[in-house]
Design a protein around this motif. Structure first.
Motif, PDB file in Angstrom:
ATOM      1  N   SER A  81       0.826  -1.212   0.000  1.00  0.00           N
ATOM      2  CA  SER A  81       0.000   0.000   0.000  1.00  0.00           C
ATOM      3  C   SER A  81       0.860   1.262   0.000  1.00  0.00           C
ATOM      4  O   SER A  81       2.052   1.223   0.318  1.00  0.00           O
ATOM      5  N   PHE A  82       0.188   2.386  -0.312  1.00  0.00           N
ATOM      6  CA  PHE A  82       0.858   3.695  -0.325  1.00  0.00           C
ATOM      7  C   PHE A  82       1.415   4.049   1.046  1.00  0.00           C
ATOM      8  O   PHE A  82       2.286   4.905   1.166  1.00  0.00           O
ATOM      9  N   LYS A  83       0.893   3.410   2.092  1.00  0.00           N
ATOM     10  CA  LYS A  83       1.299   3.747   3.456  1.00  0.00           C
ATOM     11  C   LYS A  83       2.792   3.512   3.662  1.00  0.00           C
ATOM     12  O   LYS A  83       3.385   4.072   4.577  1.00  0.00           O
ATOM     13  N   ALA A  84       3.388   2.670   2.828  1.00  0.00           N
ATOM     14  CA  ALA A  84       4.835   2.433   2.911  1.00  0.00           C
ATOM     15  C   ALA A  84       5.600   3.754   2.876  1.00  0.00           C
ATOM     16  O   ALA A  84       6.660   3.886   3.489  1.00  0.00           O
ATOM     17  N   THR A 111      -2.829   1.346  14.563  1.00  0.00           N
ATOM     18  CA  THR A 111      -3.010   1.144  13.131  1.00  0.00           C
ATOM     19  C   THR A 111      -4.188   0.236  12.839  1.00  0.00           C
ATOM     20  O   THR A 111      -4.582  -0.575  13.672  1.00  0.00           O
ATOM     21  N   ASP A 112      -4.754   0.403  11.643  1.00  0.00           N
ATOM     22  CA  ASP A 112      -5.729  -0.582  11.179  1.00  0.00           C
ATOM     23  C   ASP A 112      -5.034  -1.549  10.235  1.00  0.00           C
ATOM     24  O   ASP A 112      -5.660  -2.345   9.567  1.00  0.00           O
ATOM     25  N   GLY A 113      -3.741  -1.475  10.142  1.00  0.00           N
ATOM     26  CA  GLY A 113      -2.990  -2.438   9.345  1.00  0.00           C
ATOM     27  C   GLY A 113      -1.850  -1.814   8.571  1.00  0.00           C
ATOM     28  O   GLY A 113      -0.677  -2.009   8.887  1.00  0.00           O
ATOM     29  N   ASN A 114      -2.186  -1.010   7.576  1.00  0.00           N
ATOM     30  CA  ASN A 114      -1.170  -0.565   6.629  1.00  0.00           C
ATOM     31  C   ASN A 114      -0.153   0.414   7.218  1.00  0.00           C
ATOM     32  O   ASN A 114       1.039   0.335   6.914  1.00  0.00           O
ATOM     33  N   HIS A 115      -0.614   1.333   8.043  1.00  0.00           N
ATOM     34  CA  HIS A 115       0.323   2.302   8.625  1.00  0.00           C
ATOM     35  C   HIS A 115       1.310   1.592   9.558  1.00  0.00           C
ATOM     36  O   HIS A 115       2.519   1.860   9.530  1.00  0.00           O
ATOM     37  N   GLY A 220     -10.903   8.596   2.010  1.00  0.00           N
ATOM     38  CA  GLY A 220     -10.454   9.206   3.250  1.00  0.00           C
ATOM     39  C   GLY A 220     -10.711   8.322   4.454  1.00  0.00           C
ATOM     40  O   GLY A 220     -11.784   7.731   4.593  1.00  0.00           O
ATOM     41  N   GLY A 221      -9.671   8.218   5.295  1.00  0.00           N
ATOM     42  CA  GLY A 221      -9.829   7.637   6.623  1.00  0.00           C
ATOM     43  C   GLY A 221      -9.818   8.829   7.580  1.00  0.00           C
ATOM     44  O   GLY A 221     -10.842   9.435   7.849  1.00  0.00           O
ATOM     45  N   VAL A 222      -8.596   9.215   8.022  1.00  0.00           N
ATOM     46  CA  VAL A 222      -8.469  10.448   8.799  1.00  0.00           C
ATOM     47  C   VAL A 222      -8.228  11.650   7.881  1.00  0.00           C
ATOM     48  O   VAL A 222      -8.224  12.786   8.323  1.00  0.00           O
ATOM     49  N   GLY A 223      -7.963  11.391   6.599  1.00  0.00           N
ATOM     50  CA  GLY A 223      -7.791  12.467   5.625  1.00  0.00           C
ATOM     51  C   GLY A 223      -6.347  12.729   5.209  1.00  0.00           C
ATOM     52  O   GLY A 223      -6.087  13.629   4.410  1.00  0.00           O
ATOM     53  N   GLY A 224      -5.409  11.930   5.729  1.00  0.00           N
ATOM     54  CA  GLY A 224      -3.998  12.174   5.448  1.00  0.00           C
ATOM     55  C   GLY A 224      -3.618  11.990   3.989  1.00  0.00           C
ATOM     56  O   GLY A 224      -2.926  12.828   3.404  1.00  0.00           O
ATOM     57  N   LEU A 225      -4.060  10.900   3.402  1.00  0.00           N
ATOM     58  CA  LEU A 225      -3.769  10.653   1.987  1.00  0.00           C
ATOM     59  C   LEU A 225      -4.366  11.771   1.133  1.00  0.00           C
ATOM     60  O   LEU A 225      -3.682  12.361   0.285  1.00  0.00           O
ATOM     61  N   ALA A 226      -5.637  12.063   1.373  1.00  0.00           N
ATOM     62  CA  ALA A 226      -6.317  13.082   0.566  1.00  0.00           C
ATOM     63  C   ALA A 226      -5.609  14.432   0.710  1.00  0.00           C
ATOM     64  O   ALA A 226      -5.359  15.120  -0.287  1.00  0.00           O
ATOM     65  N   ALA A 276     -11.244  -1.373   5.893  1.00  0.00           N
ATOM     66  CA  ALA A 276     -10.585  -1.269   7.206  1.00  0.00           C
ATOM     67  C   ALA A 276      -9.737  -0.008   7.340  1.00  0.00           C
ATOM     68  O   ALA A 276      -9.716   0.631   8.397  1.00  0.00           O
ATOM     69  N   GLY A 277      -9.059   0.367   6.272  1.00  0.00           N
ATOM     70  CA  GLY A 277      -8.178   1.539   6.337  1.00  0.00           C
ATOM     71  C   GLY A 277      -8.944   2.845   6.471  1.00  0.00           C
ATOM     72  O   GLY A 277      -8.361   3.878   6.784  1.00  0.00           O
ATOM     73  N   LEU A 278     -10.233   2.801   6.196  1.00  0.00           N
ATOM     74  CA  LEU A 278     -11.028   4.033   6.220  1.00  0.00           C
ATOM     75  C   LEU A 278     -11.938   4.092   7.441  1.00  0.00           C
ATOM     76  O   LEU A 278     -12.748   5.010   7.575  1.00  0.00           O
ATOM     77  N   ALA A 279     -11.804   3.102   8.330  1.00  0.00           N
ATOM     78  CA  ALA A 279     -12.705   3.003   9.491  1.00  0.00           C
ATOM     79  C   ALA A 279     -12.260   3.936  10.606  1.00  0.00           C
ATOM     80  O   ALA A 279     -11.873   3.492  11.679  1.00  0.00           O
ATOM     81  N   GLU A 327      -9.943  -3.450  -0.474  1.00  0.00           N
ATOM     82  CA  GLU A 327     -11.209  -2.841  -0.022  1.00  0.00           C
ATOM     83  C   GLU A 327     -11.086  -1.330   0.143  1.00  0.00           C
ATOM     84  O   GLU A 327     -11.917  -0.568  -0.344  1.00  0.00           O
ATOM     85  N   SER A 328     -10.056  -0.895   0.876  1.00  0.00           N
ATOM     86  CA  SER A 328      -9.891   0.548   1.085  1.00  0.00           C
ATOM     87  C   SER A 328      -9.295   1.197  -0.154  1.00  0.00           C
ATOM     88  O   SER A 328      -9.546   2.366  -0.434  1.00  0.00           O
ATOM     89  N   GLY A 329      -8.530   0.429  -0.886  1.00  0.00           N
ATOM     90  CA  GLY A 329      -7.820   0.962  -2.048  1.00  0.00           C
ATOM     91  C   GLY A 329      -8.723   1.480  -3.141  1.00  0.00           C
ATOM     92  O   GLY A 329      -8.351   2.395  -3.880  1.00  0.00           O
ATOM     93  N   GLY A 361      -5.370   3.965  -6.371  1.00  0.00           N
ATOM     94  CA  GLY A 361      -5.608   2.623  -5.839  1.00  0.00           C
ATOM     95  C   GLY A 361      -4.610   2.440  -4.706  1.00  0.00           C
ATOM     96  O   GLY A 361      -3.488   2.009  -4.924  1.00  0.00           O
ATOM     97  N   SER A 362      -5.052   2.786  -3.487  1.00  0.00           N
ATOM     98  CA  SER A 362      -4.074   2.961  -2.408  1.00  0.00           C
ATOM     99  C   SER A 362      -3.565   1.660  -1.796  1.00  0.00           C
ATOM    100  O   SER A 362      -2.620   1.680  -1.017  1.00  0.00           O
ATOM    101  N   GLU A 363      -4.180   0.529  -2.138  1.00  0.00           N
ATOM    102  CA  GLU A 363      -3.644  -0.756  -1.664  1.00  0.00           C
ATOM    103  C   GLU A 363      -3.978  -1.870  -2.650  1.00  0.00           C
ATOM    104  O   GLU A 363      -4.936  -1.779  -3.422  1.00  0.00           O
ATOM    105  N   GLY A 364      -3.179  -2.920  -2.588  1.00  0.00           N
ATOM    106  CA  GLY A 364      -3.491  -4.148  -3.311  1.00  0.00           C
ATOM    107  C   GLY A 364      -4.231  -5.078  -2.359  1.00  0.00           C
ATOM    108  O   GLY A 364      -5.023  -4.636  -1.530  1.00  0.00           O
TER     109      GLY A 364
HETATM  110  C1  LIG Z   1      -5.282   1.426   1.789  1.00  0.00           C
HETATM  111  C2  LIG Z   1      -5.651   2.698   2.459  1.00  0.00           C
HETATM  112  N1  LIG Z   1      -6.194   3.675   1.733  1.00  0.00           N
HETATM  113  C3  LIG Z   1      -6.528   4.848   2.276  1.00  0.00           C
HETATM  114  C4  LIG Z   1      -6.352   5.097   3.622  1.00  0.00           C
HETATM  115  C5  LIG Z   1      -6.780   6.391   4.193  1.00  0.00           C
HETATM  116  O1  LIG Z   1      -5.741   7.218   4.578  1.00  0.00           O
HETATM  117  P1  LIG Z   1      -5.969   8.360   5.633  1.00  0.00           P
HETATM  118  O2  LIG Z   1      -6.349   7.723   6.929  1.00  0.00           O
HETATM  119  O3  LIG Z   1      -4.678   9.083   5.688  1.00  0.00           O
HETATM  120  O4  LIG Z   1      -7.100   9.202   5.125  1.00  0.00           O
HETATM  121  C6  LIG Z   1      -5.779   4.102   4.424  1.00  0.00           C
HETATM  122  C7  LIG Z   1      -5.547   4.324   5.851  1.00  0.00           C
HETATM  123  O5  LIG Z   1      -5.143   3.453   6.581  1.00  0.00           O
HETATM  124  C8  LIG Z   1      -5.419   2.872   3.823  1.00  0.00           C
HETATM  125  O6  LIG Z   1      -4.866   1.876   4.533  1.00  0.00           O
END
Ligand SMILES: Cc1ncc(COP(=O)(O)O)c(C=O)c1O
Length: 385
Positions: A81-84, A111-115, A220-226, A276-279, A327-329, A361-364
């Motif tokens: 994932s982009f979280k790397a 973390t919810d996983g990727n971070h 968006g999860g917490v909004g960091g990527l966006a 999960a990453g957006l929860a 799923e989150s990607g 596509g933020s994750e595989g």
């Molecule tokens: C795959 C993936 N996409 C998007 C996000 C959302 O990122 P953010 O929480 O910075 O908005 C996450 C967060 O964990 C994620 O794991």
């Protein structure tokens, strides 16, 4: 290929300033100098290479738009994932600031996983210790992935937000350094480093696209990527930057609710989403400071829309390349596809036959078991096809 319609909702951001340049308020959160530092660091790490920006003309036709690009972060540094880019970069920066030997430093993160995977990988790479907190519903596969980078993994009861609190308490007791991807009152520096790391992917897009897209749909999860993507596009493209739509799960709608009330506001849902990453129940304050003027609209989509988007990219619509999107990607793509078949959404978001849309596509298949259950085939089968 006809696209399914889903119950969605959206709010146009009345505080948005589409014509304005990247201002002092934004620069106070993420400045160009900080971005340059992140770019010059991360692009020199062993194994660095830009991720693919895939053109999906078949899906663009189905959605009734001119062009669709999918930035596939599934292969990022082998972490899925982009979280790397973010957590590991923040660990690097922290160690540089501390100046103490890395072996004497412990970093901690919820973390919810990727971070957590990124922080654990960064800690191992740069030689410090990591303790990673996961909440009750983080899957066993995700736990194992984090542990594989020599992290100590602690499972806590409750939600992601509870794990953030417990991690902060334990770190304060033990003299550990919290490397969080979300910023809260009095805690901004590290999450901003995390976002500067994410901005590397946006810069790759800037360098590859001749013309800016007209629209970008960002989950968006917490909004960091966006916020990181909006920030870098704003710096690079100014008023020509794309119309940004932030997409969240219906049941984890903190950014959507914040846009509605004009101030950081908690999610109304129970955070029970398979994305999960957006929860996430609360926005990152630093991210919100960018998005409150930088995003054009905020949208919520049901989980079914994400599952459908995963299946569509996995089979390759109308001859398109097949893509493994988790799923989150695919959150942003799910929002775009659902909006594209909704007349009112098309009009409100200015989506036309000429629109050139971009999604990240933020994750595989970061949770391979769940991926196979939802799509019907494993990520490996799709990549091999
Ligand atoms: C795959 C993936 N996409 C998007 C996000 C959302 O990122 P953010 O929480 O910075 O908005 C996450 C967060 O964990 C994620 O794991």
């Amino acid at each position: 290929m006809p696209l399914k319609s889903f119950p969605i909702d959206w709010v146009i951001n009345k505080a948005a300033t589409p014509g304005a340049g990247y201002g002092a308020a934004e620069r106070a959160v993420l400045d160009e100098e900080g971005f340059e530092r992140a770019w010059n660091t991360v692009t020199r790490w062993p194994g660095y290479k830009p991720t693919p920006l895939v053109s999906l003309p078949g899906l663009a036709r189905a959605a009734g738009i001119g062009e669709l690009r999918y930035k596939d972060e599934g292969g990022r540094f082998g972490l899925g994932s982009f979280k790397a880019l973010g957590g590991a970069y923040a660990v690097y920066r922290l160690l540089a600031r501390l100046g103490t030997p890395a072996k004497d430093v412990t970093v901690a993160s919820a973390t919810d996983g990727n971070h957590g995977r990124s922080v654990a990988w960064g800690a191992r790479t740069f030689g410090c210790r990591s303790v990673i907190y996961i909440h009750a519903t983080v899957s066993e596969a995700r736990r194992a992935a984090i542990a594989s980078y020599d992290a100590e993994v602690v499972r806590t009861p409750g939600t992601y937000d509870d794990s953030v609190r417990i991690c902060a308490e334990d770190a304060a007791k033990n003299g550990w350094h919290v490397v969080s991807d979300t910023s809260y009152e009095g805690y901004r520096e590290i999450p901003c480093d995390v976002m500067q790391g994410y901005a590397v992917l946006a810069e790759e897009i800037v360098r590859e696209m001749r013309e800016p897209p007209t629209h970008v749909f960002l989950q968006g999860g917490v909004g960091g990527l966006a916020a990181a993507v909006v920030s870098r596009f704003w710096q690079a493209w100014g008023a020509r930057r794309p119309h940004t739509v932030v997409v969240e799960p219906v049941r984890a709608d903190c950014l959507f609710q914040s846009a509605k009330s004009g101030t950081p506001t908690k999610a109304t849902g129970d955070l029970d989403t398979l994305m999960a990453g957006l929860a996430c129940g609360e926005v990152s304050l630093a991210a919100w400071d960018i998005l409150k003027k930088g995003a054009a609209a905020f949208m919520i989509v049901p989980d079914d829309a994400a599952i459908e988007a995963m299946r569509i990219v996995a089979s390759g619509a109308d001859g398109d390349k097949r893509i493994v999107g988790g799923e989150s990607g695919v959150g942003g793509l799910a929002g775009l596809l659902a909006a594209s078949v909704n007349e009112k959404a098309r009009a409100d978001l200015a989506l036309t036959r000429d629109s050139r849309a971009l999604v990240i596509g933020s994750e595989g298949d970061t949770d391979a078991e769940l991926y196979k259950k939802l799509v019907g085939r494993s990520g490996d089968e799709i990549r091999a096809a």
